[in-house]
Design a protein around this motif. Structure first.
Motif, PDB file in Angstrom:
ATOM      1  N   ARG A  92      -4.076  -7.736   1.125  1.00 54.74           N
ATOM      2  CA  ARG A  92      -3.191  -7.327   0.033  1.00 54.74           C
ATOM      3  C   ARG A  92      -2.269  -8.465  -0.419  1.00 54.74           C
ATOM      4  O   ARG A  92      -1.579  -8.359  -1.412  1.00 54.74           O
ATOM      5  CB  ARG A  92      -2.345  -6.130   0.443  1.00 54.74           C
ATOM      6  CG  ARG A  92      -3.110  -4.844   0.585  1.00 54.74           C
ATOM      7  CD  ARG A  92      -2.179  -3.713   1.041  1.00 54.74           C
ATOM      8  NE  ARG A  92      -2.819  -2.426   0.961  1.00 54.74           N
ATOM      9  CZ  ARG A  92      -2.955  -1.722  -0.162  1.00 54.74           C
ATOM     10  NH1 ARG A  92      -2.491  -2.183  -1.297  1.00 54.74           N
ATOM     11  NH2 ARG A  92      -3.552  -0.562  -0.147  1.00 54.74           N
TER      12      ARG A  92
ATOM     13  N   GLU B 291      -5.569  -5.556   6.585  1.00 54.00           N
ATOM     14  CA  GLU B 291      -5.186  -4.916   5.318  1.00 54.00           C
ATOM     15  C   GLU B 291      -4.048  -5.670   4.648  1.00 54.00           C
ATOM     16  O   GLU B 291      -4.105  -5.977   3.457  1.00 54.00           O
ATOM     17  CB  GLU B 291      -4.768  -3.465   5.552  1.00 54.00           C
ATOM     18  CG  GLU B 291      -4.266  -2.802   4.277  1.00 54.00           C
ATOM     19  CD  GLU B 291      -3.547  -1.491   4.484  1.00 54.00           C
ATOM     20  OE1 GLU B 291      -2.903  -1.030   3.518  1.00 54.00           O
ATOM     21  OE2 GLU B 291      -3.604  -0.919   5.594  1.00 54.00           O
TER      22      GLU B 291
ATOM     23  N   GLY C  27       0.777  -1.234   0.000  1.00 51.81           N
ATOM     24  CA  GLY C  27       0.000   0.000   0.000  1.00 51.81           C
ATOM     25  C   GLY C  27       0.809   1.285   0.000  1.00 51.81           C
ATOM     26  O   GLY C  27       0.286   2.345   0.324  1.00 51.81           O
TER      27      GLY C  27
END
Length: 119
Positions: free
Chosen positions: A85, A81, A33
């Protein structure tokens, strides 16, 4: 010795060893990210950034991978997260006896990031 005035300092910016700067930047962007900040023309060094965090990625130094501790304001959400991912999670999230909740991921070149929050 008199007490000199302490100047304000910013956060340290690690320079991590990688095999391929552009490939590492793409991994940090797509899996972790981050945004790609810049790449030097000869592609021996580049940077990624996410919020207040900047990381230099370099092929210039042939050194062992590094371990970095990153404070996560919501470590459970950060874990979810990174899992979503597709990050390589090497140690799942758990409460540790040293009063931290933490998990560890590893990048393509073996650099480790331990995300943590005090319990």
């Amino acid at each position: 010795m008199n007490n000199p005035i302490k100047t304000k300092l910013g956060q340290p910016v690690p320079e991590l060893p990688v095999a391929d700067v552009e490939k590492a930047q793409i991994h940090y962007r797509d899996v972790l990210g981050f945004d790609i900040a810049w790449t030097y023309p000869d592609k021996t060094i580049g940077a990624v950034a996410r919020g207040d965090i900047a990381i230099f990625l370099s092929t210039r130094n042939n050194v062992s991978p590094h371990t970095h501790w990153i404070f996560a304001f919501d470590v459970d959400a950060t874990f979810e997260e990174m899992k979503a991912r597709g990050a390589q999670i090497t140690e799942s999230i758990e409460d540790k006896p040293w009063n931290m909740r933490q998990f560890t991921i590893e990048d393509l070149d073996g650099n480790r990031f331990i995300f943590h929050h005090d319990i």
